[in-house]
Write an enzyme that holds these catalytic residues in place. Sequence first.
Site, short mmCIF file in Angstrom:
data_model
loop_
_atom_site.label_atom_id
_atom_site.label_comp_id
_atom_site.label_asym_id
_atom_site.label_seq_id
_atom_site.Cartn_x
_atom_site.Cartn_y
_atom_site.Cartn_z
N LYS A 122 0.87 -1.18 0.00
CA LYS A 122 0.00 0.00 0.00
C LYS A 122 0.90 1.22 0.00
O LYS A 122 1.45 1.61 1.03
CB LYS A 122 -0.93 0.01 1.20
CG LYS A 122 -1.93 1.16 1.13
CD LYS A 122 -3.09 0.97 2.08
CE LYS A 122 -4.23 1.93 1.77
NZ LYS A 122 -3.89 3.32 2.02
N CYS A 444 29.70 22.68 24.41
CA CYS A 444 30.23 22.96 25.74
C CYS A 444 31.74 23.08 25.59
O CYS A 444 32.38 22.27 24.92
CB CYS A 444 29.88 21.82 26.67
SG CYS A 444 30.93 21.75 28.14
S1 IVH Z 1 -6.52 -0.55 -5.00
C1 IVH Z 1 -10.91 -0.83 -5.19
N1 IVH Z 1 -3.99 -0.97 -4.51
O1 IVH Z 1 -5.03 3.36 -1.16
C2 IVH Z 1 -9.50 -0.74 -4.85
N2 IVH Z 1 -4.93 1.06 -3.74
O2 IVH Z 1 -8.25 3.54 -0.20
C3 IVH Z 1 -8.92 0.56 -5.20
N3 IVH Z 1 -3.35 2.55 -2.59
O3 IVH Z 1 -5.90 6.23 -2.22
C4 IVH Z 1 -7.56 0.83 -4.77
N4 IVH Z 1 -1.60 1.25 -2.80
O4 IVH Z 1 -4.34 5.23 -3.94
C5 IVH Z 1 -5.02 -0.12 -4.36
N5 IVH Z 1 -1.74 -1.48 -4.16
C6 IVH Z 1 -2.78 -0.65 -4.03
C7 IVH Z 1 -2.64 0.62 -3.37
C8 IVH Z 1 -3.76 1.44 -3.24
C9 IVH Z 1 -2.04 2.41 -2.34
C10 IVH Z 1 -4.15 3.72 -2.17
C11 IVH Z 1 -5.04 4.28 -3.24
C12 IVH Z 1 -6.17 4.89 -2.51
C13 IVH Z 1 -6.20 4.14 -1.22
C14 IVH Z 1 -7.41 3.22 -1.23
#
Ligand code: IVH
Length: 690
Positions: A122, A444
Amino acid sequence: MTTASPAARAAELRDLLHHHAHRYYVLDDPEIPDAEYDKLFQELQALEAGHPDLLTPDSPTQRVIGKVLDGFVPVRHAVPMLSIRTETDTEASGAVAFDARVRRELGLADTEPPIEYAAELKFDGLAINLRYENGVLVQAATRGNGETGEDVTQNIRTIQQIPLRLRNHREAPQVLEVRGEVYIRRDDFDALNERQRELIAQGAKNEKTFVNPRNAAAGAVRQHDPAMAAKRPLKFFAYGVGEVRGWELPARHSDVVDALHAAGLPVDPQRAVVLGADGLVAFHRKVGEKRDALPFDIDGVVYKVNERALQQRLGYVSREPRWAVAHKYPAQEQMTTLLDIDVQVGRTGKLTPVAKLKPVFVGGTTVSNATLHNQDEIERKDVRLGDTVIVRRAGDVIPEVVGVVADRRPADAPRFDLHARLKGKCPVCGSEIVREEGEVDWRCSGGLFCAAQRKQAILHFAGRRAMDIEGLGDRLVDQLVDSGLIRTLPELYKLGVAKLSALERMADKSARNLVDGLEKSKQTTLTRFLFALGIRHVGESTARDLAKHFGALDRIMNASVEQLLEVSDVGPIVAQSIHTFFAQSHNREVVEQLRACGIAWEEHDGHGDLSPKPLAGKTFVLTGTLPTLTRDEAKDLIEAAGGKVAGSVSKKTHYVVAGAEAGSKLDKAQELGLPILDEAGLQSLLKEAR
Ligand code: IVH
């Protein structure tokens, strides 16, 4: 020379440049030198200048176009950009709960096989939708509220990693929306803030430093001047799709991501396909272990049911898919209150302001102290007592205050001034504090008269790369100095088991261990001894150069500044510092007493360095764990051959030696195209050099 028509040549150049840009920015594996790329680029620029009709919006010369914007135009997303439910349980149980929920909703019995998941990082940046029509990038938009975002095409076009057209653009789908995250790497972020600081120091009015990479990335994407956005080191990872027309999507999400990669988009190599709760838990653990070594920030991992048919069966609750979840890690940044600022005295007398915080759980532990570095940093970040501050703790790094939340500042929060707070005196010994011209640190002036400096000096003396005295740690040094048992370094060697055992909480066995450790440390080398003395500006490699050049301590102690300057890599500041150190009778006395205690090393008659130095002038960086050599051993081998070992990778690095679990230094080395050696490679280089 080419005889093709200008139009054909322009098309050919565009193809070549797209190909090489993809190798360079996305695959990190360039085929041609930068200069060659530049030549092709300039040829295309010249052609387009002479034939404006040949310009296409996807030309590599057209990354930075357009003018400063007043505001951003709203964009309604063809397919809404959803968010993901967050699992706040940061333990493995968070993953288990998700798998159980998915199975229940699909009505699967325990006996049925495990579900396949796509597990991803993430990324901690900001979500972007890239719209490609017939393979050409036509629009980029922020997520906004999920329904409507903002058109940031001009800024996104400046991101080199984002293709202006897809690789197979001639067969590309009519519409392909790519979704992913724009982010900034941590090392790029540090360099960016460094540059911002310089601009501010030069008097730039509208510049500021950024609190974290995500903030900096968001600021850059929403920058009104694309030329400015182009200067920000933005990167991109694709993780999904939005509207798609004219392409039969593969059945599994992971294959969709692979297809995006094949189309020229950067995707994260750490993504994995895993089975069931066990697979999720293992992924969460594995990524958690290397989180601090990743070159960019993440705040968790994302699990997605891999089969798109199953995703459809699971569907959505409100705006969140049931088939995906974000599983967090303990946050590395937290807000808390700055209660007060203390000042600590370091080995060289450096005075460090330390934030006293309302205890806060960050990066996996409770933090109540964090460094503020120095007075300049306090002013730069405008930190005031009582402020709500942002504390960062990542890995083993000392927690630091990275910024303040200005709009939570209480009325009349007082500023902090280190000199005023201390009334000009060292908080430990009362000596005057001084700040030399051009230095950021107050110090110091008490030297070894100051108990704080004495403690640090003893710890440095006993350190692993100095005298290597086993059994002498922080606590014991505190006790030894506070009880008055040790005032000078030689007194260490006069400690007996009896005296030590009398200390509170000191067992006979530990006392004996320390006495043994002291005894063992007496047989040493001139390099270690010189380094152990803690002479300002004399680090390990200078100590080694001095030992090699002079061969004997007396010759160093009696050397003039001119003679010291003859040593390779010793400049005027270092030479003066060594000379001043040995000019003081109390320092000479300490040395004599230590020798009288039996500390000894081999000397030679100082023909300078007679051993061959085949790696002279070469700088190495070590990263990761080597199969047989410890990091210190590798360092010693390189230095013995005349090479230098540096802490960070730059263009000046000659070789990077990488072992298992190598982190961002390896990435950086690859990015810069530096030669990378494994342990065997290092050994054969040393052998060859000999
Ligand atoms: S999938 C339906 N994959 O997390 C799924 N999101 O709340 C849609 N994000 O701001 C998102 N890494 O930008 C997905 N590997 C990843 C991600 C990711 C970061 C962020 C995304 C969004 C938030 C989702």
